[in-house]
Structure formats: C-alpha cells, structure tokens
Design an enzyme around this catalytic site. Structure first.
Site, PDB file in Angstrom:
ATOM      1  N   ASP A   1      35.916  70.317  72.169  1.00 44.37           N
ATOM      2  CA  ASP A   1      36.427  70.455  70.995  1.00 44.37           C
ATOM      3  C   ASP A   1      35.618  71.535  70.244  1.00 44.37           C
ATOM      4  OD1 ASP A   1      37.529  69.542  68.273  1.00 44.37           O
ATOM      5  OD2 ASP A   1      35.530  68.720  67.923  1.00 44.37           O
TER       6      ASP A   1
ATOM      7  N   ASP B   1      34.947  72.255  66.220  1.00 46.92           N
ATOM      8  CA  ASP B   1      34.457  71.905  64.963  1.00 46.92           C
ATOM      9  C   ASP B   1      33.713  70.636  65.087  1.00 46.92           C
ATOM     10  OD1 ASP B   1      35.644  73.568  62.762  1.00 46.92           O
ATOM     11  OD2 ASP B   1      36.981  73.453  64.352  1.00 46.92           O
TER      12      ASP B   1
ATOM     13  N   ASP C   1      33.342  64.996  69.405  1.00 48.39           N
ATOM     14  CA  ASP C   1      32.619  64.369  68.436  1.00 48.39           C
ATOM     15  C   ASP C   1      33.251  63.157  67.470  1.00 48.39           C
ATOM     16  OD1 ASP C   1      34.164  66.675  67.157  1.00 48.39           O
ATOM     17  OD2 ASP C   1      32.732  65.896  65.365  1.00 48.39           O
TER      18      ASP C   1
END
Length: 235
Positions: A10, A12, A173
């Site tokens: 991922d 961001d 995250d």
C-alpha cells in the site's frame, strides 16, 4: 519457471506519510465549501479508501448537513486541484522505507504498489519522491474496474509485476488492506505506523512491524518463498 517472490505495498500510511498534504488538501476543500477544518490527527484515521471517501468523512465530521452528491463533487474538484499542486510539499517516506526497498531490490524481490490513490496521483507522488522506476507494477484506484478491498486489485498488481499470489505478500496499514489480502489469500504484514482507524489487534495479519528494519524477519515468517531471498541484515 517459478515466479520470483513479489512484495506489494500500500502507499499512503504504509510507505509514505502523506497525511500532512492530504490534510491540507482536505481542509482547503472544506474551506471552499464553507466548512471548518479537520484536525490533522483526525485525518490520519480517515485515509485509506480514496479521495472521495476522505472528503465524505471530512464533510461528515464538520457539519450536520447531508453530504449530497453535488457538494461532494464540488469539494472533490477543490481537493484534487490542491493536492495535485502540492502532492509532496510535506509527504515523506516513513523511516527505513528507502533502505527496505533497496534491500529488497538487491535480492531480486519484485516490488509493486497496490493503492486506492488514483494512478496519476500515485505516479506523481513517486516521481516527486525520486521513486520513479522502483516498482515493477503500480495499480491505483482507477487502474481497473475494481479497487481494494476487492481482491482482484491486489491479484492484478502481483500479476502485473510478474509474480504469483502463492509466492507473494502484501504490506499495508489499514483494515481495507487486511481485508484485501485475506480475500486474495496473500499473507499480510501490518505496519503499525500508518493510518489505521481500527484497533490494530482486531486486524487479521500474519505479521506486524513497527519499523521497516523488521521487514526481513516478517517476510521469512509469513511467506516461505522469501526465505532464500530475504537473507542478510536490514537496518
């Protein structure tokens, strides 16, 4: 021929701390709509499902009025214009991310990005950070007719990088990342420094890391295909 191990990330909140620039863009859009700003610490729990969802959450947090489609579209135009113009004003890689990418590339591990950020903005951010050419595949929210948590987004990313799900892992995250990996049957490594709005203990993850220096050990733990490649210290 067995595909090389592939590690998808991922973007961001995982590789890059983009929250400062996303906060600035969101609050610019909200101001243009006559809404008050959202505190930076709140924005960190709103990121993860694309710009539209971020704006919807910002509108919900700043007024009782219904976020009608016309309001969202107007705000989205303001958000995207501001963000494009300031995409890496304050965004920076998380500590250890550069070293981890160098270490992985030196060992022949395929690298890919699977993000719900639009593809053009993803490329613009990577270019601004000097990361152009680091990744074998980059798929954003608009790269396919589907996006995370649809597992096809991750599976297509891995395939585009020349990998296979059976010899890959995903680093993220958020609950969206965890759900995507689980649906794709790909081992998931959760980074604790990101923008997770849920209690980390509630996420299904095969490994958790607090810093990228812990990535090598996590890879060996979650995916046997990395055992031969993930040798040598990562600091």
């Amino acid at each position: 021929m067995t595909p090389a191990p592939t590690l998808a990330f991922d973007l961001d909140g995982t590789l890059v701390d983009t929250a400062p620039d996303l906060t600035a863009a969101l609050n610019h859009a909200l101001a243009m709509l006559g809404r008050p700003p959202v505190p930076p610490e709140s924005v960190r729990t709103m990121v993860g499902q694309g710009a539209r969802r971020l704006l919807e959450r910002g509108l919900a947090a700043t007024g009782p009025e219904e976020a009608v489609p016309a309001l969202i579209e107007a705000g989205l135009a303001h958000f995207l214009a501001h963000y494009r113009a300031n995409i890496a004003a304050r965004s920076r890689p998380f500590p250890g991310a550069d070293d981890a990418l160098d270490w992985l590339a030196a060992r022949g591990i395929g690298l890919a990005i699977c993000t719900n950020k639009p593809e053009a903005l993803t490329h613009a951010l990577l270019e601004a950070l000097g990361w152009h050419g680091r990744f074998a595949a980059i798929l954003g929210a608009d790269s396919r007719p589907w996006k995370k948590p649809d597992p096809r987004h991750l599976l297509d990313t891995i395939a585009a990088a020349g990998g296979a799900a059976a010899t890959s892992a995903y680093v993220g995250d958020s609950p969206t990342d965890a759900a995507t990996a689980a649906a794709a049957a790909v081992p998931f490594i959760f980074v604790t420094h990101g923008y997770c709005e849920a209690a980390p203990a509630t996420l299904s993850a095969q490994a958790r890391i607090d810093h990228f220096s812990e990535l090598a050990a996590a890879l060996e733990k979650v995916q046997p295909a990395f055992s031969a490649a993930a040798k040598g210290p990562l600091r």
